[in-house]
Scaffold this active site. Structure first.
Site, PDB file in Angstrom:
ATOM      1  CB  CYS A 147      -0.915   0.002   1.218  1.00  0.00           C
ATOM      2  SG  CYS A 147       0.008  -0.205   2.754  1.00  0.00           S
ATOM      3  CG  ASP A 268      43.353 -24.404  13.970  1.00  0.00           C
ATOM      4  OD1 ASP A 268      42.625 -24.398  14.973  1.00  0.00           O
ATOM      5  OD2 ASP A 268      43.292 -25.271  13.083  1.00  0.00           O
ATOM      6  CE  LYS A 278      46.998  -2.523   1.413  1.00  0.00           C
ATOM      7  NZ  LYS A 278      47.127  -1.940   0.107  1.00  0.00           N
ATOM      8  CG  PHE A 313      31.802 -31.048  12.478  1.00  0.00           C
ATOM      9  CD1 PHE A 313      31.034 -30.600  13.538  1.00  0.00           C
ATOM     10  CD2 PHE A 313      31.169 -31.653  11.401  1.00  0.00           C
ATOM     11  CE1 PHE A 313      29.656 -30.760  13.539  1.00  0.00           C
ATOM     12  CE2 PHE A 313      29.785 -31.805  11.392  1.00  0.00           C
ATOM     13  CZ  PHE A 313      29.036 -31.356  12.461  1.00  0.00           C
ATOM     14  CE  LYS A 327      41.707 -33.277  15.100  1.00  0.00           C
ATOM     15  NZ  LYS A 327      41.691 -32.597  13.788  1.00  0.00           N
ATOM     16  CE  LYS A 331      39.914 -30.414  18.429  1.00  0.00           C
ATOM     17  NZ  LYS A 331      39.888 -28.965  18.255  1.00  0.00           N
TER      18      LYS A 331
HETATM   19  N1  CTP Z   1      37.855 -26.019  16.704  1.00  0.00           N
HETATM   20  C1  CTP Z   1      37.645 -25.081  17.688  1.00  0.00           C
HETATM   21  N2  CTP Z   1      38.533 -24.059  17.883  1.00  0.00           N
HETATM   22  C2  CTP Z   1      39.650 -23.969  17.111  1.00  0.00           C
HETATM   23  C3  CTP Z   1      39.859 -24.950  16.101  1.00  0.00           C
HETATM   24  C4  CTP Z   1      38.945 -25.954  15.929  1.00  0.00           C
HETATM   25  O1  CTP Z   1      36.651 -25.157  18.399  1.00  0.00           O
HETATM   26  N3  CTP Z   1      40.490 -22.983  17.312  1.00  0.00           N
HETATM   27  C5  CTP Z   1      36.875 -27.100  16.530  1.00  0.00           C
HETATM   28  C6  CTP Z   1      36.217 -27.173  15.180  1.00  0.00           C
HETATM   29  O2  CTP Z   1      35.038 -26.440  15.137  1.00  0.00           O
HETATM   30  C7  CTP Z   1      35.944 -28.664  15.042  1.00  0.00           C
HETATM   31  C8  CTP Z   1      37.017 -29.323  15.864  1.00  0.00           C
HETATM   32  O3  CTP Z   1      37.555 -28.291  16.679  1.00  0.00           O
HETATM   33  O4  CTP Z   1      34.706 -29.016  15.601  1.00  0.00           O
HETATM   34  C9  CTP Z   1      38.134 -29.989  15.085  1.00  0.00           C
HETATM   35  O5  CTP Z   1      38.799 -29.100  14.246  1.00  0.00           O
HETATM   36  P1  CTP Z   1      40.031 -29.592  13.315  1.00  0.00           P
HETATM   37  O6  CTP Z   1      40.425 -28.439  12.483  1.00  0.00           O
HETATM   38  O7  CTP Z   1      39.726 -30.855  12.657  1.00  0.00           O
HETATM   39  O8  CTP Z   1      41.084 -29.943  14.357  1.00  0.00           O
HETATM   40  P2  CTP Z   1      42.138 -29.072  15.066  1.00  0.00           P
HETATM   41  O9  CTP Z   1      41.794 -29.090  16.504  1.00  0.00           O
HETATM   42  O10 CTP Z   1      42.228 -27.735  14.408  1.00  0.00           O
HETATM   43  O11 CTP Z   1      43.437 -29.934  14.859  1.00  0.00           O
HETATM   44  P3  CTP Z   1      44.390 -30.131  13.559  1.00  0.00           P
HETATM   45  O12 CTP Z   1      44.230 -28.907  12.705  1.00  0.00           O
HETATM   46  O13 CTP Z   1      45.689 -30.274  14.177  1.00  0.00           O
HETATM   47  O14 CTP Z   1      43.902 -31.371  12.903  1.00  0.00           O
END
Ligand code: CTP
Length: 395
Positions: A147, A268, A278, A313, A327, A331
């Site tokens: 409208c 990571d 920059k 994951f 892992k 974890k």
């Molecule tokens: N993850 C997280 N925080 C980070 C890195 C990873 O919470 N800084 C989580 C991701 O979301 C995922 C899991 O850890 O659920 C596994 O991540 P992955 O990359 O497979 O493993 P890493 O712990 O990074 O180990 P790598 O790279 O040595 O295999």
């Protein structure tokens, strides 16, 4: 109607006399391939064109009200909402609505109208009465209206309607009344105001998981890094950039959550400091000192409530089985979903994925190559199944 058909639905259309003024019934008849209902007193004959031979053909309102999975009233006018509340049944649509039992057949209203009409006390009261009686009412979008005025009352979009129907018709409500937190996409670590370090995560898996958890009835918080994806409707989204931000938002969202799905790919490593200006290429040797960023998952595992299920994951490209098992333990999460992005059709950016999942309870499941959307539903189901099994064993 087209989107519902694409999703595999058989759609039968009822038009009110007002709707028939705006869009000719013949259009819906041609596109649906079904007889369109426009009145209570039309020439109904004994059979439908599709030849299903419904026994209700002589009772048009029952013909439309029986043998259906859902009713969608879209757009729902103030008039139709009012009639539905009062039980008025003076045309085919309202008579059909009167012949549907909302506790057995989901009824979804999509109110779309002028903002003042939508906000009128009568219309507000009608919506709340319909909700109390078990009908579902989508909230319209806010913005410019047909409208010319601006406000709440816009068509919420086909995707929102389809998602709501998916939950109502296909969801089994296994997460009903529970909160689920999902992380998705990459994070970024800034090098300087113009440059970032990031990774190739598209966020598709996490977004699909958010949709799957919502379909099962959950209240979902989707925490995502920079992605190009459109968030699933009805899901609360929080956007973050850095791993540290992600960690903070996850920690805030975690208390009371039933599940955390860590599908994000947090960066990571990041530069030990962000250069405030920059970096000029002639004045920079191209070297970066990097430091580890926080492990969001590890923090969540420590801070969670005992009842929060955490799914991690993992991306592994070599010695996949052994590294995944390691892992899962290191974890400390309950389940780990593992994929190898070097496999065809799996991993970053694809619409499909092939994974296996392992659980701290010793379980394992190999999933076939499938769309991330289907996989998300299967993963949510599997985790719920496993937890139920565990609860049974414990009792
Ligand atoms: N993850 C997280 N925080 C980070 C890195 C990873 O919470 N800084 C989580 C991701 O979301 C995922 C899991 O850890 O659920 C596994 O991540 P992955 O990359 O497979 O493993 P890493 O712990 O990074 O180990 P790598 O790279 O040595 O295999």
């Amino acid at each position: 109607m087209r989107d519902l058909q694409r999703a595999g639905a058989r759609v039968r259309v009822v038009l009110t006399s007002a709707a028939s003024e705006l869009v000719r019934p013949a259009l819906f008849e041609a596109l649906s391939g079904e007889r369109v209902g426009t009145g209570l007193w039309g020439d109904w004959g004994t059979a439908e064109p599709g030849g299903t031979g419904s026994e209700y053909a002589r009772f048009p309102h029952l013909d439309f009200a029986r043998g259906i999975d859902a009713v969608v009233v879209a757009p729902a006018t103030a008039n139709t909402l009012g009639k539905a509340v009062a039980g008025i049944a003076d045309d085919l649509l309202t008579t059909t609505l009167a012949a549907v039992e909302p506790s057995r057949t989901p009824v979804l209203f999509v109110p779309t109208m002028n903002a003042t009409m939508y906000d009128h006390p009568a219309c507000r009261a009608n919506r709340s009465t319909l909700r109390e009686r078990g009908a579902f009412i989508l909230t319209p979008d806010e913005g410019p209206l047909a409208c010319g005025e601006t406000g709440v009352g816009r068509w919420p979009g086909n995707a929102a309607i389809l998602a709501a129907l998916d939950r109502l018709v296909n969801g089994r409500g296994r997460l009903s009344g529970r909160r689920v937190v999902v992380t998705a996409g990459p994070t970024e670590a800034a090098i300087d105001p113009a440059r970032v370090l990031t990774n190739r995560s598209s966020g598709k898996m996490g977004y699909a998981l958010a949709g799957a958890a919502w379909r099962e009835g959950a209240e979902v918080t989707l925490i995502h890094g920079p992605t190009r994806l459109e968030a699933p409707p009805f899901v609360r989204t929080v956007s973050v950039r850095t791993t540290a931000e992600l960690s903070e938002v996850v920690a805030e969202a975690l208390p009371g959550a039933a599940q955390l799905w860590m599908a994000a790919a947090p960066a990571d490593f990041g530069p030990d400091r962000e250069n405030p200006t920059k970096l000029k290429k002639d004045e920079w040797d191209g070297r970066l000192a990097l430091e580890r960023s926080e492990d969001v998952l590890a923090r969540a595992v420590v801070e969670r409530d005992a009842s929060t299920v955490i799914v991690g994951f993992a991306v592994e490209t070599d010695d996949v089985e052994a590294k995944a098992a390691e892992k899962l333990v290191s974890k400390g999460c309950d389940f780990l979903v593992v994929n190898d992005p070097t496999e065809a059709g799996a991993g970053f950016g694809h619409d499909t994925n092939r994974v296996f999942a392992i659980g701290a309870d010793g379980s394992r499941r190999d999933f076939e190559l499938m769309s991330k959307r289907s996989l998300a539903h299967e993963l949510v189901d599997w985790v719920l199944d496993r937890r139920e099994r565990e609860a049974e064993v414990a009792s």
